[in-house]
Structure formats: C-alpha cells, structure tokens
Design an enzyme around this catalytic site. Sequence first.
Site, PDB file in Angstrom:
ATOM      1  N   TYR A  91       0.859  -1.183   0.000  1.00 22.62           N
ATOM      2  CA  TYR A  91       0.000   0.000   0.000  1.00 22.62           C
ATOM      3  C   TYR A  91       0.898   1.238   0.000  1.00 22.62           C
ATOM      4  O   TYR A  91       1.784   1.382   0.853  1.00 22.62           O
ATOM      5  CB  TYR A  91      -0.908  -0.022   1.224  1.00 22.62           C
ATOM      6  CG  TYR A  91      -1.923   1.092   1.214  1.00 22.62           C
ATOM      7  CD1 TYR A  91      -2.973   1.087   0.306  1.00 22.62           C
ATOM      8  CD2 TYR A  91      -1.820   2.150   2.095  1.00 22.62           C
ATOM      9  CE1 TYR A  91      -3.891   2.115   0.285  1.00 22.62           C
ATOM     10  CE2 TYR A  91      -2.741   3.180   2.081  1.00 22.62           C
ATOM     11  CZ  TYR A  91      -3.777   3.153   1.168  1.00 22.62           C
ATOM     12  OH  TYR A  91      -4.679   4.174   1.139  1.00 22.62           O
TER      13      TYR A  91
ATOM     14  N   ASP B 130      -0.581  -6.930   6.985  1.00 21.46           N
ATOM     15  CA  ASP B 130      -1.734  -6.167   6.506  1.00 21.46           C
ATOM     16  C   ASP B 130      -2.639  -7.152   5.764  1.00 21.46           C
ATOM     17  O   ASP B 130      -2.301  -7.626   4.678  1.00 21.46           O
ATOM     18  CB  ASP B 130      -1.243  -5.046   5.574  1.00 21.46           C
ATOM     19  CG  ASP B 130      -2.384  -4.161   5.063  1.00 21.46           C
ATOM     20  OD1 ASP B 130      -3.551  -4.607   5.073  1.00 21.46           O
ATOM     21  OD2 ASP B 130      -2.098  -3.029   4.631  1.00 21.46           O
TER      22      ASP B 130
HETATM   23  C1  LIG Z   1      -6.735   1.236   2.133  1.00 19.27           C
HETATM   24  C2  LIG Z   1      -5.592   0.432   2.604  1.00 19.27           C
HETATM   25  C3  LIG Z   1      -4.781   0.880   3.657  1.00 19.27           C
HETATM   26  C4  LIG Z   1      -4.978   2.218   4.330  1.00 19.27           C
HETATM   27  O1  LIG Z   1      -6.175   2.296   5.009  1.00 19.27           O
HETATM   28  P1  LIG Z   1      -7.000   3.684   5.227  1.00 19.27           P
HETATM   29  O2  LIG Z   1      -8.215   3.225   5.932  1.00 19.27           O
HETATM   30  O3  LIG Z   1      -7.232   4.277   3.875  1.00 19.27           O
HETATM   31  O4  LIG Z   1      -6.115   4.569   6.050  1.00 19.27           O
HETATM   32  C5  LIG Z   1      -3.746   0.055   4.059  1.00 19.27           C
HETATM   33  N1  LIG Z   1      -3.511  -1.126   3.461  1.00 19.27           N
HETATM   34  C6  LIG Z   1      -4.257  -1.578   2.453  1.00 19.27           C
HETATM   35  C7  LIG Z   1      -3.923  -2.894   1.827  1.00 19.27           C
HETATM   36  C8  LIG Z   1      -5.318  -0.823   1.978  1.00 19.27           C
HETATM   37  O5  LIG Z   1      -6.058  -1.287   0.952  1.00 19.27           O
END
Ligand SMILES: *Cc1c(COP(=O)(O)O)cnc(C)c1O
Length: 380
Positions: A103, A175
Amino acid sequence: MTKKLQFETLAIQSTEPKGDETGSVANAIYPSTTFKRESDGSYHSGFIYTRDNNPNRQLLENTLCQLDEGKAAFAFASGMAAISAVLQTLKTGDHVLVPDDAYYSVHAAVQEIFARWDLTHTLVDMTDLDAVKAAIQNNTTLIWLESPSNPLLKVSNIKTIVKLAHQHNALCVVDNTWCTPVLQRPLELGADVVMYSTTKYFGGHSDCLSGALVVGHQTSNDLVLKLKNIQKLSGAVPSPFDCWLITRGIKTLKLRVLKQVENAQKLAAYLHGHEKIKAVHFPDLPHHPQHKLAQIQMPDGCGAMLSIEVGNNQAEAMKLISQLNLFTVATSLGGIESLVEHRKSVEGPTSLTPDNLIRISVGIEHFDDLINDWQLTLSL
Ligand SMILES: *Cc1c(COP(=O)(O)O)cnc(C)c1O
C-alpha cells in the site's frame, strides 16, 4: 462442551447488544464523550472518556478479537492510523523491512514521517525469501507484510517469513485488508499482529474510514500495552458511529466477501483469456507465480481484488476504463460496488506500478451484468 461457532454465526452473535435494558436487537450508538463517576470514585461500567474507550468501540474491538482469535484488538480512525501505531512502538534506530509492492502510503509514511525519528527501512520483494534473509540487519525489529500485495497481487509466504522474523527477534505484522479473516488468518500462521483498513471489506459500503489491529496470543503483553497507550495518547480513534457502522458491516462480511470472490474469479478468468488484456494479476489463476502457495495460504479464495495491464500507456488504460458503465472509476476497494482505477497516477511520482495497470475491486452485482460491461468495453 460448547461447540466453537462458525464464522458467520460468530459474526452475528458477537455483535449483538450486550446488557441493553430496552431489549433492542440492533445496537445503540453511544455518542457520549464522557461517563459519570460514582461517589466512591469508580465508574459504573468502566467507561471514563471516549478517547480512552467507548461502548461502541469496545463491542467492535471484542468482535475483531474473536474473529481473528487474538488476545487484544485496537480500533483506529483509519488503516493508516493503525499502521502508524505499529511503527510508533519501535525505537529510534530500528530497521524495518517493507514489501517493495505494498500500500503506497506505507512507503510514504516510513520515508516521509518515521525517517525523522531515525527509523530506517529496506524495500524487499517478499516473494523472494533469499532477498528477505539478505535484507535482515542486526537492528531489524519489524517485518511488515502485505499479502496479496497492492497492486501487483504478489503472495508472500507468511509462515516462513514469520519464522525468519522470530529467529531475529523481530515482529511480523501482516496487513490483511484484502483478505479479511474470512480468507486468511495470519495470526494462525504465527504473525504477531494483523492489521486492517476496516474502511474496505469490514465496512463494506464505502462510507466509513477506519482501521484496526489484532494482536496474537503468543505476542508479548508489553506490545499490547504499548499499542493501547499509543491508541489513547495519539488519539486517532474512530468515532462511536464509525464503530457502529463497522460492527454492522461485520454481520454480513463473509456473505459479501464470498460473493465478491466468486465474481472476481469469473472476471479474472474472462480477462485472462481476452486478447486485448496484456496481463492479469490474480493469485487464483494457475499462471500466477505464487499460485500454489496462494492455494495453501488462502484455501477459500484469494480475494476479490485483481489488476490488469491494458493498452500501451496511462492514456490508453484510462480511456478504456472510462468506457465501463458499471465499474465506477474511483480509488479504494472492498465495497459492495465494483470500482476500477488507474493505480500509478493515484500513487504518486515515485510509484513502481506499471503505467498501464488498472486495479479492479469487484463488487456484489450480478456477474452477467459485470461481464457484459467488460465485453462491450473491450469490443469498442
Ligand atoms: C486502504 C488500505 C490501507 C490504508 O487504510 P485507510 O483506511 O485508507 O487509512 C492500508 N492497506 C491496504 C492494503 C489498503 O487497501
């Protein structure tokens, strides 16, 4: 002995109102920022001030904890706030491994913010275990993973990289935004913390920005206390209404994700066979470089995100997506509506994403309509 509840049941049960005197089946929202203190100095339900804790946040955090089978969960005002909280647990001089394909704002945060606190990092191709090993330094205290990665859908071996991290006394945080606990369980694979942008599939309706961390049972209480402290003192907490929205979203999470996966699998297969599409990045397709690993790590499907390469440049790729009717051109993902975006121009000038790459978030619309839209667009 009571039988362990299935995910769908747990998602409903764990989000039901607790101790509501009205008999309400839906959850109430508690917007109060502050809570009454008793004459003996105690607090009736343990709530003091909403930045510290709030009934809606507590319900959400308890639910997130149960869904990933962790020992503690923390909700944040965005996915980036959750990511920042993890980075804030580190010391100055620590070193972090970050996926080369991740990201984009994670790259930006380590470069533009945390570098000022002398946090160093190395971007690594996490699909190349030798490269991961070679990048580990004496001061490496965190390996950040995102699998499948954004936007190239690279799949990294969570179990193996967790082992590597632990051999070097480093944490491994995953993540898991794109998979959700419906499709992938990083804590079961040994990860210390799982991170979500709950803005995406958990909320599911593109109307609530929020994030979360769930900490695994084997992870130190010291980390739990640090995260709790950062959540409270940095103050990037979600509002009670945001918590309520995500809690409601969780009730239909599995239903939505499985439908989205089904649509994505069919769309990916169609696009892969089309002569105008130069590449399809989707771990479920047999030609994907980590297809075998993906099948083991995500047995119920690899998510509903895919990316394709089409045309020779940004202009050609963008012209194509502008002709779609049912796929809205917009950033973000994970909502019930299908979205497409030209990723590189959203990421920024240092992005490594190919010029002609289009990222697709597949929604829950009827597949016949979605496919017709692509057939028509690709025949123009
Ligand atoms: C959207 C996203 C983020 C960030 O999240 P926000 O809620 O926009 O701050 C982080 N990691 C991934 C894989 C994402 O798709």
